[in-house]
Scaffold this active site. Structure first.
Site, PDB file in Angstrom:
ATOM      1  N   GLU A 175       0.836  -1.352  -0.215  1.00  0.00           N
ATOM      2  CA  GLU A 175      -0.060  -0.003  -0.006  1.00  0.00           C
ATOM      3  C   GLU A 175       0.810   1.330  -0.144  1.00  0.00           C
ATOM      4  O   GLU A 175       1.272   1.731   1.086  1.00  0.00           O
ATOM      5  CB  GLU A 175      -0.929   0.017   1.186  1.00  0.00           C
ATOM      6  N   LYS A 217      -2.323  -1.991  -3.232  1.00  0.00           N
ATOM      7  CA  LYS A 217      -3.587  -1.045  -2.577  1.00  0.00           C
ATOM      8  C   LYS A 217      -3.210   0.400  -2.669  1.00  0.00           C
ATOM      9  O   LYS A 217      -2.309   0.976  -1.861  1.00  0.00           O
ATOM     10  CB  LYS A 217      -3.579  -1.558  -1.023  1.00  0.00           C
TER      11      LYS A 217
END
Ligand code: 13P
Length: 336
Positions: A175, A217
């Site tokens: 992420e 992400k």
């Protein structure tokens, strides 16, 4: 298909997405106090247990990201939280970074920490039921940021993390989040997000990470929350797809976007258009925190004993996000 790829697909395919319920105690305290609830470990558990035992878990949630406190907690009936999540067919996951600290020699930026002792912690989390993990690098957008230093050091940490996670048979969520704070244009967000993601993959490849066994992400491509630019959902979806197309290797099975402070409806509408316009081979779904929980938290805070009322709101939100992950959402469905 490798085992890791199978786990990744289970998390994100068939209109499923991920519930990010891994707020640290500090963040969760802010969320709870904003709705006048005391942030005790019992209350944190109660809210999360209410969500995790909702009906929608079966159909719309492929996995739940937990915080260290939660993965060690038990329900009233003595079941572990991992077992509660698994019993609905979803996979338990765990946030393993220890937070973002000031970056030495660039103090307005952050470096995410948590690599020390990570191999040992991962083994423990696996034994506690986790099958996937999360690590978040965070970047601010200004004229001079993110700096090359922040881009490089966070990418390297993300890659070292991902390699260790795969070594322990779990799927790493990678992420890199460029924050929406600021007055930058969507075009700037596109350029800077692409640069960050490309660097992440350069490092992931260098660290021999199996790209078919990760989930990316990222943030969607938005203009800054202080920007005067008004950009439509259609443009957001096109720019987001351009970013993914120009920076993500095709081995990656899918993208699970964070909501990043967008409203529940905006995050749903934007994901829906990303899927309608999807010209990539990637699955595009959600790994939302606030955009899945906000409404449910509000209702829960009014009467924490009314499990059904809270679950009704969560079930609806999860269903809307799932329809968006299939490109089948429409505004009218929100009122049904
Ligand atoms: P939001 O969807 O609220 O941005 O949270 C997702 C997340 O996991 C941030 O790290």
């Amino acid at each position: 298909m490798s085992e890791l790829n199978k786990i990744a697909m289970k998390l994100i395919s068939s209109g499923k997405g991920i519930l990010a319920a891994d707020e640290s105690n500090g963040t969760m305290t802010k969320r709870l106090e904003a709705v006048n609830i005391n942030s005790t470990s019992e209350n944190r558990l109660l809210f999360r247990e209410t969500l995790f035992s909702s009906e929608s878990m079966r159909e719309y949630i492929g996995g739940v990201i937990l915080y260290d406190e939660t993965i060690r907690q038990k329900t009233k009936s003595g079941k572990s939280i991992s077992d509660l999540i698994s019993s609905s067919g979803a996979l338990p996951g765990i946030k393993v970074d220890t937070g973002a600290k000031d970056l030495a020699n660039s103090h307005e930026e952050k470096i995410t920490e948590g690599l020390d002792g990570l191999r040992e912690r991962l083994k423990e989390y696996y034994d506690l039921g986790a099958r996937f993990t999360k690590w978040r690098g965070v970047y601010n957008i200004t004229e001079k940021y993110p700096s090359k230093l922040a881009i490089h050091s966070n990418a390297q940490a993300l890659a070292r993390y991902a390699a260790l996670v795969q070594e322990n048979n779990m799927v790493p969520i990678v992420e890199p989040e460029l924050l929406m704070d600021g007055d930058h244009s969507a075009e700037t967000c596109l350029i800077k997000t692409s640069e960050v993601i490309k660097k992440c993959f350069e490092e992931l490849i260098l660290h021999k990470v199996d790209l078919s066994g990760i989930i990316l992400k990222p943030n969607m491509i938005l203009s800054g929350n202080q920007s005067k630019e008004k950009i439509s959902s259609e443009e957001i979806s096109k720019k987001t797809l351009e970013c993914i197309n120009n920076s993500v290797p095709t081995e990656v099975p899918g993208i699970a976007f964070l909501s990043g402070g967008q409203s529940e409806i905006d995050a749903t509408e934007n994901l829906n258009l990303i899927n309608k316009n999807n010209n990539t081979k990637f699955i595009m779904t959600y790994s939302y925190g606030r955009a899945l929980q906000q409404g449910a938290l509000k209702v829960w805070s009014k009467n924490t004993k009314d499990v059904q009322a809270t679950q009704n709101i969560f079930n609806h939100r999860a269903k809307m996000c799932s329809l968006a992950a299939l490109g089948k959402w429409s505004k009218e469905l929100e009122n049904k």
